[in-house]
Design a protein around this motif. Structure first.
Motif, PDB file in Angstrom:
ATOM      1  N   VAL A 383       0.833  -1.204   0.000  1.00 13.74           N
ATOM      2  CA  VAL A 383       0.000   0.000   0.000  1.00 13.74           C
ATOM      3  C   VAL A 383       0.868   1.255   0.000  1.00 13.74           C
ATOM      4  O   VAL A 383       0.625   2.207  -0.752  1.00 13.74           O
ATOM      5  N   VAL A 384       1.896   1.279   0.856  1.00 17.46           N
ATOM      6  CA  VAL A 384       2.774   2.446   0.943  1.00 17.46           C
ATOM      7  C   VAL A 384       3.528   2.653  -0.369  1.00 17.46           C
ATOM      8  O   VAL A 384       3.676   3.785  -0.855  1.00 17.46           O
ATOM      9  N   GLY A 385       4.017   1.567  -0.970  1.00 15.78           N
ATOM     10  CA  GLY A 385       4.714   1.685  -2.243  1.00 15.78           C
ATOM     11  C   GLY A 385       3.805   2.216  -3.339  1.00 15.78           C
ATOM     12  O   GLY A 385       4.216   3.046  -4.158  1.00 15.78           O
ATOM     13  N   THR A 386       2.556   1.760  -3.353  1.00 15.47           N
ATOM     14  CA  THR A 386       1.591   2.257  -4.332  1.00 15.47           C
ATOM     15  C   THR A 386       1.318   3.738  -4.127  1.00 15.47           C
ATOM     16  O   THR A 386       1.264   4.518  -5.090  1.00 15.47           O
ATOM     17  N   ALA A 387       1.149   4.140  -2.855  1.00  8.79           N
ATOM     18  CA  ALA A 387       0.905   5.552  -2.542  1.00  8.79           C
ATOM     19  C   ALA A 387       2.078   6.416  -2.995  1.00  8.79           C
ATOM     20  O   ALA A 387       1.889   7.506  -3.565  1.00  8.79           O
ATOM     21  N   ALA A 388       3.304   5.939  -2.756  1.00 12.05           N
ATOM     22  CA  ALA A 388       4.482   6.696  -3.177  1.00 12.05           C
ATOM     23  C   ALA A 388       4.543   6.795  -4.700  1.00 12.05           C
ATOM     24  O   ALA A 388       4.853   7.862  -5.258  1.00 12.05           O
ATOM     25  N   GLY A 389       4.245   5.696  -5.396  1.00 14.06           N
ATOM     26  CA  GLY A 389       4.252   5.727  -6.852  1.00 14.06           C
ATOM     27  C   GLY A 389       3.237   6.702  -7.411  1.00 14.06           C
ATOM     28  O   GLY A 389       3.536   7.480  -8.327  1.00 14.06           O
ATOM     29  N   LEU A 390       2.028   6.696  -6.859  1.00 11.30           N
ATOM     30  CA  LEU A 390       1.007   7.648  -7.292  1.00 11.30           C
ATOM     31  C   LEU A 390       1.443   9.077  -6.994  1.00 11.30           C
ATOM     32  O   LEU A 390       1.221   9.995  -7.792  1.00 11.30           O
ATOM     33  N   GLY A 391       2.080   9.261  -5.830  1.00 10.03           N
ATOM     34  CA  GLY A 391       2.556  10.594  -5.461  1.00 10.03           C
ATOM     35  C   GLY A 391       3.578  11.127  -6.438  1.00 10.03           C
ATOM     36  O   GLY A 391       3.509  12.295  -6.854  1.00 10.03           O
ATOM     37  N   TYR A 392       4.537  10.294  -6.812  1.00  9.07           N
ATOM     38  CA  TYR A 392       5.532  10.731  -7.789  1.00  9.07           C
ATOM     39  C   TYR A 392       4.884  11.026  -9.138  1.00  9.07           C
ATOM     40  O   TYR A 392       5.263  11.975  -9.837  1.00  9.07           O
ATOM     41  N   GLY A 393       3.902  10.211  -9.519  1.00  9.46           N
ATOM     42  CA  GLY A 393       3.229  10.432 -10.794  1.00  9.46           C
ATOM     43  C   GLY A 393       2.530  11.767 -10.856  1.00  9.46           C
ATOM     44  O   GLY A 393       2.589  12.478 -11.862  1.00  9.46           O
ATOM     45  N   VAL A 394       1.861  12.146  -9.759  1.00  5.06           N
ATOM     46  CA  VAL A 394       1.147  13.426  -9.704  1.00  5.06           C
ATOM     47  C   VAL A 394       2.119  14.588  -9.567  1.00  5.06           C
ATOM     48  O   VAL A 394       2.004  15.608 -10.258  1.00  5.06           O
ATOM     49  N   LEU A 395       3.117  14.431  -8.680  1.00  6.34           N
ATOM     50  CA  LEU A 395       4.037  15.528  -8.376  1.00  6.34           C
ATOM     51  C   LEU A 395       4.874  15.934  -9.579  1.00  6.34           C
ATOM     52  O   LEU A 395       5.145  17.124  -9.787  1.00  6.34           O
ATOM     53  N   MET A 396       5.267  14.969 -10.398  1.00  4.50           N
ATOM     54  CA  MET A 396       6.248  15.228 -11.449  1.00  4.50           C
ATOM     55  C   MET A 396       5.622  15.408 -12.825  1.00  4.50           C
ATOM     56  O   MET A 396       6.286  15.258 -13.842  1.00  4.50           O
ATOM     57  N   ARG A 397       4.335  15.745 -12.854  1.00  2.56           N
ATOM     58  CA  ARG A 397       3.723  16.032 -14.148  1.00  2.56           C
ATOM     59  C   ARG A 397       4.387  17.221 -14.822  1.00  2.56           C
ATOM     60  O   ARG A 397       4.534  17.270 -16.031  1.00  2.56           O
ATOM     61  N   ARG A 398       4.758  18.201 -14.002  1.00  2.21           N
ATOM     62  CA  ARG A 398       5.427  19.398 -14.530  1.00  2.21           C
ATOM     63  C   ARG A 398       6.722  19.600 -13.767  1.00  2.21           C
ATOM     64  O   ARG A 398       6.728  20.123 -12.662  1.00  2.21           O
ATOM     65  N   LEU A 399       7.818  19.151 -14.374  1.00  6.76           N
ATOM     66  CA  LEU A 399       9.128  19.275 -13.748  1.00  6.76           C
ATOM     67  C   LEU A 399       9.632  20.706 -13.849  1.00  6.76           C
ATOM     68  O   LEU A 399       9.260  21.440 -14.771  1.00  6.76           O
ATOM     69  N   PRO A 400      10.506  21.118 -12.916  1.00  7.64           N
ATOM     70  CA  PRO A 400      11.131  22.436 -13.026  1.00  7.64           C
ATOM     71  C   PRO A 400      12.126  22.451 -14.168  1.00  7.64           C
ATOM     72  O   PRO A 400      12.319  21.460 -14.863  1.00  7.64           O
ATOM     73  N   ALA A 401      12.801  23.589 -14.355  1.00  2.00           N
ATOM     74  CA  ALA A 401      13.818  23.712 -15.399  1.00  2.00           C
ATOM     75  C   ALA A 401      14.870  22.634 -15.226  1.00  2.00           C
ATOM     76  O   ALA A 401      15.127  22.164 -14.125  1.00  2.00           O
ATOM     77  N   LYS A 402      15.475  22.240 -16.353  1.00  3.79           N
ATOM     78  CA  LYS A 402      16.544  21.265 -16.273  1.00  3.79           C
ATOM     79  C   LYS A 402      17.665  21.796 -15.404  1.00  3.79           C
ATOM     80  O   LYS A 402      17.846  22.999 -15.264  1.00  3.79           O
ATOM     81  N   GLU A 403      18.443  20.870 -14.845  1.00  4.52           N
ATOM     82  CA  GLU A 403      19.465  21.264 -13.870  1.00  4.52           C
ATOM     83  C   GLU A 403      20.401  22.342 -14.405  1.00  4.52           C
ATOM     84  O   GLU A 403      20.666  23.335 -13.744  1.00  4.52           O
ATOM     85  N   GLY A 404      20.922  22.156 -15.612  1.00  5.18           N
ATOM     86  CA  GLY A 404      21.865  23.129 -16.155  1.00  5.18           C
ATOM     87  C   GLY A 404      21.226  24.488 -16.335  1.00  5.18           C
ATOM     88  O   GLY A 404      21.820  25.517 -16.023  1.00  5.18           O
TER      89      GLY A 404
END
Length: 432
Positions: A383-404
């Motif tokens: 359950v926790v792994g699934t919650a974390a996976g869903l969290g990353y999926g939602v959080l990273m829809r729009r990434l910030p500028a590339k590192e460089g």
């Protein structure tokens, strides 16, 4: 092996290690030496119960205090890395670790042992934010996932060797183990002192006025979400060393059976970390973090169906693959979300998520197994792994500028970055 296969292997090896600066390799060497000498953590419980005659409960208390020391120093080490510099922080932390580990070997009073164990936890964990920040400073953005992977590989290689050596050293003398670890930690400090220059970026006057503080980190909603998800993943991974041995013992398996199953973890990391990293290095971080979270959760979840050492080892293979993918990808994301002149504090907060997980996981797993049974613990991991996976999926829809791109903006004093820093100062956040 054919000539063509040998040539491909040599080319792959060159590509894996090429392009990284000399300073990185000295820092990598320091990490490897440190882990090769990490004996005390391996035999501490046996030392307290067999050599000193203390109870298992007392040994657990000492382990918890050691973990609590790491929690306290996670943020402190990050602040030091930004304020004093990466190199001074490493030298202070490694020298303090060597001194406290040596002192611990001479302690006999139970209160003194517990107190010094807390100091060891503080000192040893304080260097982690500085190491990660320094690697981000000296390695190009496009090479960072590979660099973090190589560092993680060195950690596991060193730990695998030291774990085997610890048993032989303990049979000869526990005190020798404490003193050898102290000596090798001092050797790490010597490598840093002689070969690793300071890497902290020089701030402009405007950036210095808007210094990043712990308050800045706490108000960074996206980053704190990453820290929270990291905590969930860490809570799952910790079960390999806290929940799994207890569950296997309750099911009638011997310590040797657990050792055989968990050995697969170290073997696979040493064998696969570098080739897997070559495969994932330039792939989408969102996909990798979602996938690794799900693999971790369901890898441990499958443990509920294990009835033999072979099946336990198979489940270890699943979540070890998740660990191999998650470790460098997660660390790379942390750097990507960290402002250049606040890397120490941001890395400190990330380190804190793992330290808190290491503190909570033993209490959580013990309580769940005692009250509901091991199957519930493995179900919770899924359950926790699934919650974390869903969290990353939602959080990273729009990434910030590339590192460089982001670093160029920060180093040139881009309005958005400077404004955020000035806003943090206005809120009185520079006290950290």
């Amino acid at each position: 092996m054919s000539v063509a296969s040998a040539a491909r292997l040599r080319r792959a090896a060159r590509e894996t290690v090429s392009g990284l600066p000399r300073e990185f390799w000295w820092l990598w060497t320091s990490t490897l030496v440190n882990r090769l000498g990490a004996f005390v953590a391996t035999f501490m419980a046996l030392y307290l119960t067999l050599d000193r005659g203390y109870s298992a409960s007392y040994a657990g208390l000492v382990a918890s205090l050691h973990g609590l020391g790491g929690v306290v120093s996670s943020l402190g080490g990050g602040v030091m890395a930004d304020r004093l510099g990466r190199r001074p922080t490493l030298l202070i932390a490694q020298t303090a670790t060597a001194g406290s580990v040596a002192l611990l070997g001479f302690m006999h009073d139970p209160v003194a042992i517990a107190a010094v164990a807390f100091l060891v936890g503080m000192a040893s964990n304080a260097s982690r934010p500085a190491v990660q920040a320094m690697m981000a400073d000296i390695v190009r953005p496009e090479d960072r996932v590979r660099a973090f992977s190589l560092n993680y590989w060195a950690i596991n290689l060193g730990f695998a060797v030291s774990s085997m050596a610890a048993g032989f050293i303990a049979e000869f003398s526990y005190l020798a183990g404490f003193l050898i670890e102290a000596g090798m930690t001092l050797a790490c400090a010597l490598v840093v002192f002689l070969k690793v220059p300071e890497s902290r970026p020089t701030a402009t006057a405007k950036q210095a006025d808007g210094d990043v503080s712990l308050g800045t980190v706490l108000r960074d909603g996206r980053y704190m979400a990453v820290v929270g998800l990291s905590f969930l993943v860490a809570l799952v991974f910790q079960q390999g060393s806290v929940g799994l041995p207890v569950a296997m013992g309750r099911a009638g398996f011997s310590p040797a059976d657990y050792g055989l199953a968990i050995a697969v973890n170290g073997i696979l990391i040493v064998a696969l970390q570098i080739p897997v990293t070559r495969f994932i290095e330039h792939r989408d971080a969102r996909t990798l973090l979602v996938l690794s979270s799900l693999l971790a959760g369901y890898g441990f979840g499958l443990t509920a169906f294990a009835g033999s050492v072979g099946v336990f080892a198979l489940t270890v293979c699943v979540w070890t693959l998740a660990e191999i993918v998650n470790a460098p990808t997660q660390t790379g994301l942390v750097v990507q979300l960290s402002p250049v002149h606040g890397r120490g504090r941001y890395q400190g907060m990330y380190t804190l998520s793992w330290s808190v997980a290491a503190l909570i996981a033993p209490l959580m797993s013990g309580a769940v197994i005692d009250r509901f049974g091991a199957e519930w613990l493995w179900g919770m991991c899924a359950v926790v792994g699934t919650a974390a996976g869903l969290g990353y999926g939602v959080l990273m829809r729009r990434l910030p500028a590339k590192e460089g791109e982001r670093e160029q903006e920060q180093e040139s004093g881009a309005p958005g970055v400077v404004a955020a820093a000035e806003g943090a100062e206005g809120a009185g956040a520079r006290t950290a």
